[in-house]
Design an enzyme around this catalytic site. Structure first.
Site, mmCIF file in Angstrom:
data_model
loop_
_atom_site.group_PDB
_atom_site.id
_atom_site.type_symbol
_atom_site.label_atom_id
_atom_site.label_comp_id
_atom_site.label_asym_id
_atom_site.label_seq_id
_atom_site.Cartn_x
_atom_site.Cartn_y
_atom_site.Cartn_z
ATOM 1 N N CYS A 112 0.822 -1.212 0.000
ATOM 2 C CA CYS A 112 0.000 0.000 0.000
ATOM 3 C C CYS A 112 0.857 1.264 0.000
ATOM 4 C CB CYS A 112 -0.931 -0.018 1.197
ATOM 5 S SG CYS A 112 -2.081 -1.396 1.098
ATOM 6 N N HIS A 253 -3.493 6.952 1.707
ATOM 7 C CA HIS A 253 -3.849 5.633 1.182
ATOM 8 C C HIS A 253 -5.262 5.300 1.673
ATOM 9 C CE1 HIS A 253 -3.887 1.466 0.291
ATOM 10 N NE2 HIS A 253 -3.845 1.094 1.560
ATOM 11 N N ASN A 283 -9.877 -0.604 -1.574
ATOM 12 C CA ASN A 283 -8.428 -0.435 -1.445
ATOM 13 C C ASN A 283 -7.741 -1.029 -2.676
ATOM 14 O OD1 ASN A 283 -5.732 -0.597 -0.802
ATOM 15 N ND2 ASN A 283 -6.032 -1.503 1.223
HETATM 16 N N1 COA Z 1 -19.194 -8.882 7.251
HETATM 17 C C1 COA Z 1 -19.768 -9.128 8.426
HETATM 18 N N2 COA Z 1 -19.065 -9.405 9.537
HETATM 19 C C2 COA Z 1 -17.735 -9.427 9.444
HETATM 20 C C3 COA Z 1 -17.069 -9.177 8.235
HETATM 21 C C4 COA Z 1 -17.844 -8.900 7.096
HETATM 22 N N3 COA Z 1 -17.303 -8.642 5.908
HETATM 23 N N4 COA Z 1 -15.739 -9.245 8.444
HETATM 24 C C5 COA Z 1 -15.568 -9.536 9.737
HETATM 25 N N5 COA Z 1 -16.771 -9.640 10.343
HETATM 26 C C6 COA Z 1 -17.054 -9.944 11.745
HETATM 27 C C7 COA Z 1 -15.918 -10.665 12.420
HETATM 28 O O1 COA Z 1 -15.968 -12.035 12.166
HETATM 29 C C8 COA Z 1 -16.136 -10.304 13.845
HETATM 30 O O2 COA Z 1 -17.139 -11.126 14.386
HETATM 31 P P1 COA Z 1 -16.993 -11.733 15.860
HETATM 32 O O3 COA Z 1 -16.927 -10.536 16.745
HETATM 33 O O4 COA Z 1 -18.235 -12.541 15.984
HETATM 34 O O5 COA Z 1 -15.732 -12.504 15.820
HETATM 35 C C9 COA Z 1 -16.695 -8.888 13.790
HETATM 36 O O6 COA Z 1 -17.202 -8.723 12.458
HETATM 37 C C10 COA Z 1 -15.671 -7.829 14.082
HETATM 38 O O7 COA Z 1 -14.500 -8.140 13.345
HETATM 39 P P2 COA Z 1 -13.260 -7.193 13.332
HETATM 40 O O8 COA Z 1 -12.183 -7.790 12.499
HETATM 41 O O9 COA Z 1 -12.903 -6.767 14.710
HETATM 42 O O10 COA Z 1 -13.895 -5.929 12.591
HETATM 43 P P3 COA Z 1 -13.285 -4.520 12.367
HETATM 44 O O11 COA Z 1 -14.196 -3.476 12.833
HETATM 45 O O12 COA Z 1 -11.846 -4.450 12.820
HETATM 46 O O13 COA Z 1 -13.289 -4.418 10.780
HETATM 47 C C11 COA Z 1 -11.754 -4.535 8.966
HETATM 48 C C12 COA Z 1 -12.516 -5.308 10.019
HETATM 49 C C13 COA Z 1 -10.899 -5.514 8.170
HETATM 50 C C14 COA Z 1 -12.750 -3.843 8.069
HETATM 51 C C15 COA Z 1 -10.875 -3.472 9.677
HETATM 52 O O14 COA Z 1 -10.173 -4.073 10.733
HETATM 53 C C16 COA Z 1 -9.899 -2.823 8.755
HETATM 54 O O15 COA Z 1 -10.259 -2.157 7.796
HETATM 55 N N6 COA Z 1 -8.601 -2.952 9.067
HETATM 56 C C17 COA Z 1 -7.564 -2.368 8.269
HETATM 57 C C18 COA Z 1 -7.300 -3.228 7.115
HETATM 58 C C19 COA Z 1 -6.268 -2.644 6.254
HETATM 59 O O16 COA Z 1 -5.934 -1.501 6.402
HETATM 60 N N7 COA Z 1 -5.793 -3.463 5.329
HETATM 61 C C20 COA Z 1 -4.871 -3.070 4.354
HETATM 62 C C21 COA Z 1 -3.709 -2.396 4.899
HETATM 63 S S1 COA Z 1 -2.978 -1.546 3.633
#
Ligand code: COA
Length: 329
Positions: A112, A253, A283
């Site tokens: 990224c 980003h 992304n």
């Molecule tokens: N739809 C529904 N539920 C989902 C899901 C989806 N697409 N993805 C994850 N969940 C669920 C999880 O399983 C979890 O359930 P649980 O509590 O029963 O275990 C719950 O939602 C929360 O998951 P979590 O991973 O804590 O969610 P979050 O708020 O952190 O969001 C991301 C997840 C990936 C969207 C977020 O962490 C993110 O954007 N992180 C940065 C990623 C990034 O920057 N990547 C590239 C770097 S360059």
């Protein structure tokens, strides 16, 4: 002498993958995706095309915009993590498609932060006086390494490309003023694709284990992205004796809209200063910053002399911020 951007454009494929489409593929829904990430849809490139297709489209637009003959290019730096193939470099494929006969080039892998690291690197060739015209491309076909059964990753990523031409600044000295980039390999375990390289060459086993897909720990990335992007922004303005008010646009980003708003809030930036376009594209990894900057320019929001900060955080960890004074009319 500084390096300045003299042309900028982008290309995204027409096909859209919406949150409603993803509802049919994994256990998720539009509301969850939008509230957690800010994304409504992403673009997806045809299966039979590689990342070079988008890179060439973006670069050709920049050549046309700047009235540059391909033979005038000295160097092509291609920032990508989703090369057409392991080798030859995608830069050579792009060079051949552009029919640029007098240049050299290479791929730069920083996930990224790819575009940020590529433009930082490219600026050095201009500042030393070695080169006059450098094409910097940030592009990724993330759909090619996505597991569309994994809701943790497939909702986030999309395909797209952006390109800029860098040339020496004029008398006014506008252009790239500074950058602060970092890597910390202890973060490698939080976002990676283990299969396909020399450590785990493709075998039936690596395929069965899904090692050719993106694996990520979203929470850890989120937390570190907010901390480090905020810090490098602060560091670069302090180093250059500037204040947040001096920055017209923060073009980060696009990994998650909530990361951007959290950084903007910590820095005291207004909604107008922090650019968010993730809703439309998700992304696109190395593509996000040049696509967003290109859109801001095309919307007529940028004026010569405006100060901009580009910031990224991603796999590696690799991150940084770059300060520039906009140099196009
Ligand atoms: N739809 C529904 N539920 C989902 C899901 C989806 N697409 N993805 C994850 N969940 C669920 C999880 O399983 C979890 O359930 P649980 O509590 O029963 O275990 C719950 O939602 C929360 O998951 P979590 O991973 O804590 O969610 P979050 O708020 O952190 O969001 C991301 C997840 C990936 C969207 C977020 O962490 C993110 O954007 N992180 C940065 C990623 C990034 O920057 N990547 C590239 C770097 S360059």
């Amino acid at each position: 002498m500084r390096a300045r951007i003299t042309g900028i454009d982008h290309f995204v494929p027409e096909d859209k993958l919406t949150n409603y489409d993803l509802e049919q593929m994994v256990d998720t829904d539009d509301e969850w995706i939008y509230t957690r990430t800010g994304i409504r849809e992403r673009r997806v490139l045809d299966k039979d095309k590689g990342v070079s297709y988008m890179a060439v489209k973006a670069a050709k637009k920049v050549l046309e915009q700047t009235d540059t003959h391909p033979d005038e290019l000295d160097l092509i730096i291609m920032a990508t993590t989703t090369f057409d193939m392991m080798f030859p470099s995608t830069a050579t494929i792009v060079q051949n498609e552009l029919n640029a006969k007098n240049c050299w080039g290479y791929d730069l892998v920083a996930g990224c932060s790819g575009f940020l690291f590529a433009i930082s690197t490219a600026s050095q060739f201009i500042e030393t006086g070695k080169h006059k015209k450098v094409m910097v491309i940030g592009a990724d076909k993330m759909s090619s390494i996505m597991n569309y059964k994994d809701r943790n990753t497939c909702i986030i990523f999309g395909d797209g490309a952006g390109a800029v031409l860098l040339e020496p600044s004029g008398e006014d000295g506008y252009g790239i003023e500074d950058y602060l980039n970092h890597i910390d390999g202890s973060g490698g375990q939080y976002l990676y694709m283990p299969g396909g390289g020399s450590l785990h060459p493709p075998t039936h086993e690596t395929i069965d284990k899904g090692m050719h897909f993106v694996h990520q720990d979203g929470r850890t990335l989120f937390k570190n992205a907010v901390i480090e992007m905020t810090k490098t922004f602060r560091d670069i303005i302090e180093k250059n004796n500037l204040k947040t008010d001096d920055i017209k646009f923060f073009i980060p980003h696009q990994a998650n809209a909530r990361i951007i708003t959290a950084v903007a809030e910590k820095l005291g930036l207004t909604e107008d200063q922090a650019i968010i376009n993730i809703e439309k594209y998700g992304n696109t990894t190395a593509g996000t910053i040049p696509i967003a900057m290109s859109e801001v320019y095309q919307d007529g929001k940028l004026q010569k002399g405006d100060r901009i900060i580009l910031s990224a955080f991603g796999t590696g960890f690799a991150w940084g911020s770059l300060l520039l004074r906009w140099s196009m009319d």
